[in-house]
Design a protein around this motif. Structure first.
Motif, short mmCIF file in Angstrom:
data_model
loop_
_atom_site.label_atom_id
_atom_site.label_comp_id
_atom_site.label_asym_id
_atom_site.label_seq_id
_atom_site.Cartn_x
_atom_site.Cartn_y
_atom_site.Cartn_z
N GLU A 198 -18.00 -9.85 -12.21
CA GLU A 198 -16.83 -9.35 -12.93
C GLU A 198 -15.95 -8.58 -11.96
N GLY A 199 -14.95 -9.21 -11.41
CA GLY A 199 -14.05 -8.54 -10.49
C GLY A 199 -14.51 -8.68 -9.04
N GLU A 200 -13.70 -8.11 -8.15
CA GLU A 200 -13.95 -8.25 -6.71
C GLU A 200 -13.53 -6.97 -5.99
N VAL A 201 -14.29 -6.59 -4.97
CA VAL A 201 -13.91 -5.48 -4.10
C VAL A 201 -13.81 -5.98 -2.67
N ARG A 202 -12.90 -5.37 -1.92
CA ARG A 202 -12.71 -5.74 -0.52
C ARG A 202 -13.25 -4.62 0.36
N VAL A 203 -14.15 -4.99 1.26
CA VAL A 203 -14.79 -4.02 2.15
C VAL A 203 -14.48 -4.41 3.59
N ALA A 204 -13.96 -3.46 4.36
CA ALA A 204 -13.71 -3.68 5.79
C ALA A 204 -14.93 -3.26 6.59
N ILE A 205 -15.44 -4.16 7.42
CA ILE A 205 -16.53 -3.84 8.33
C ILE A 205 -15.93 -3.71 9.72
N VAL A 206 -15.83 -2.49 10.20
CA VAL A 206 -15.19 -2.21 11.49
C VAL A 206 -16.28 -2.10 12.54
N GLY A 207 -16.46 -3.17 13.31
CA GLY A 207 -17.56 -3.23 14.28
C GLY A 207 -17.11 -3.73 15.63
#
Length: 547
Positions: free
Chosen positions: A287-296
């Motif tokens: 249900e829905g979506e989240v955006r996660v930045a992986i800064v590596g």
């Protein structure tokens, strides 16, 4: 006494032997059997610990401190069985053991040869703990025909020959390519791969065929005939939308039944696949979506952060939310303002790493998350960079940095808020390390206890004040800066039991800002998401509603 299943691969690498092994282990568990999975790697490195992430992907660390192949992460995530040091071995380790015995005089002056000394060492490794489980699954890295893998194949041949009939099974994974020009699935690569196995005295009992197209009955019959296996033991391995579909997909194709038939286990216990049905329901009905930045710093190869990517997926399952992770090279932020890159994300994760490259970019990512109220999870180096950012920006230590970077530069440039740990306690023993020690296995490795501050966010997330998590690092946050940093709002909410080593930091008045010195991703599973990742995704989901 365990039954042994050996999993080999042919034609090309990266077909998914590790995933197939893990899925089969899960299916055998679903039928009530106990399992253990094991990886035999032909490379000459003693272990993956000193290999570049670009070369080998992530290093998976076990509770007992072994640095192992990333396939052991698949094994744990699918079966829930904690991997051990005895579940991973390389040619380098085998040869090292043999040479060590030779130097001690264990072989009584005999000439040391691949057969029998190296093969015996491999067989001894395979048999470790065989009385503990019903099935021992052993995956052999690489492909049949690789010169470095020959001692392993020979050892398996001997092992199968020496065991009672019906105690061992060989499963071979190959590619069934589709030629669009002729509209045909080609069986010849599989036939050649099986002939290569047969030439060294091994015959597969089960064939797994990776294919992008449905495999018609006539192709199955042809392969069964030419490769000398039963048609029911020719199993299709189709491309899947998610790796967590593999247990259900392989069950539909009859893999677990083929294995039980090969071992003459009848009547076969009925499988309980509720766990995997629930996993797929959570994935497909998000249900829905989240955006996660992986800064590596190893973002060019996603396998370098394999466990983190999977743990985020698990956190999404816990919240019935689809997690869209995007990889961002930390070095970009050393040249550009991070805001245009990060402001479209609901959360930011900064993973571990070694060396100075990209660290200033990670610091800027932590600063952006702190100042903008974006949920932030810093893991290992990601925690250290968050502490350094707070020390510079809030505590007035403008030259705060890490001894790791000074060692690389060969001179002192920073106030070492993060320092090289030279001694620590593991169990009841004191461990000592020097900066100039050989790199292999010299870190704080494996599971260590931590004590959480009552009333802290992490204590609430874990639901306890006593935890243990897996570590892999050489440098620690210096406790002497604790008072100064806590005055500025950074709480040291998790410590080692002796109070000397910071394990967790958090910002209490931030929506969600946590840094951990350990690697929580290594313990996350689709049916048991790690609480930190589950709550991190929950916070990202909450942030997405505020946008």
């Amino acid at each position: 006494m365990a039954r042994f299943i050996f999993i080999t691969g042919g034609v090309v690498s990266s077909l998914g032997k590790g995933l197939a092994s893990a899925a089969l282990g899960a299916l055998l568990q679903a039928r009530g059997f106990s399992v253990r999975l094991r990886k035999l790697d032909p490379y000459l490195n003693v272990d993956p610990g000193t290999m570049s992430p670009f070369e080998h992907g992530e290093v998976f660390v076990t509770d007992d401190g072994a640095e192992t192949d990333l396939d052991l992460g698949h094994y744990e995530r699918f079966t829930g069985v904690a991997a051990r040091m005895t579940d991973s071995v390389s040619s380098g380790r085998i040869y090292s053991n043999v040479l060590e015995k030779e130097r001690r005089g264990d072989y009584l002056g005999k000439t040391i040869q691949v057969i029998p000394h190296v093969t015996n060492e491999i067989k001894d490794f395979i048999a470790i703990g065989e009385d503990e489980v019903d099935f021992m699954l052993c995956e052999i890295g690489g492909t049949v025909g690789d010169i470095e893998g020959l001692p392993f194949f020979e050892a398996i041949r001997q092992f199968i020959h020496e065991r009672p009939r019906g105690q061992c099974l060989l499963m071979h994974l190959t590619l069934l390519p589709y030629l669009a020009a002729s509209g045909e699935l080609k069986t010849k690569p599989t036939q050649h791969s099986v002939k290569e196995l047969q030439s060294i005295g091994l015959a597969p009992d089960i064939l797994l065929l990776r294919s992008e197209q449905p495999i018609p009955d006539k192709e199955r019959e042809k392969i069964a005939l030419f490769c000398n296996v039963r048609k029911s033991a020719v199993i299709a391995a189709y491309d899947l939308k998610t790796i967590y579909e593999a247990p259900l997909a392989y069950h539909r194709e009859g893999l677990d039944q083929a294995v039980l038939d090969a071992f003459d286990i009848s009547p076969a216990p009925r499988p309980n696949l509720d766990r995997w049905t629930d996993v797929m329901d959570r994935m497909t009905n998000a249900e829905g979506e989240v955006r996660v930045a992986i800064v590596g710093k190893y973002t060019q190869l996603e396998d370098a952060y394999k466990s983190i990517a999977e743990a985020l997926t698990h956190g999404g399952m816990a919240n019935r939310t689809r997690v869209k992770a995007e990889w961002i090279d930390a070095e970009i932020f050393e040249r550009e303002d991070p805001a245009p890159h990060l402001q479209r994300f609901h959360a930011i994760l900064v993973p571990g790493g070694f060396g100075e490259r990209g660290t200033e970019g990670k610091i800027k990512a932590a600063q952006f998350a702190r100042e903008k109220g974006v949920p932030y999870l810093g893991i290992c180096l990601g925690m250290q960079m968050a502490v350094i950012e707070s020390a510079r920006t809030l505590a007035g230590l403008q030259d705060a940095g890490s001894e790791e970077f000074d060692h690389e530069a060969g001179k002192k440039r920073f106030t070492p808020v993060v320092y090289h740990l030279k001694e620590w306690v593991q169990g009841n023993q004191k461990v000592e390390r020097k900066v100039g020690d050989a790199k292999g296995g010299t870190m704080r490795l494996g599971a260590y206890d931590a004590v959480l501050k009552p009333g802290s966010k992490v204590a609430e997330i874990y639901g306890t004040t006593a935890i243990d998590e897996r570590h892999r690092h050489r440098y620690e946050v210096d406790i002497k800066y604790r008072d100064k940093l806590e005055t500025c709002g950074l709480s040291f909410s998790g410590m080692s039991p002796d109070g000397r080593l910071p394990e967790i930091v958090e910002i209490p008045d931030h929506p969600w800002f946590i840094g951990v010195q350990f690697h929580p991703e290594l313990k996350s599973k689709p049916f048991a998401p790690h609480p930190l990742f589950a709550d991190f995704v929950r916070a990202a989901k909450e942030a997405s509603r505020l946008v």
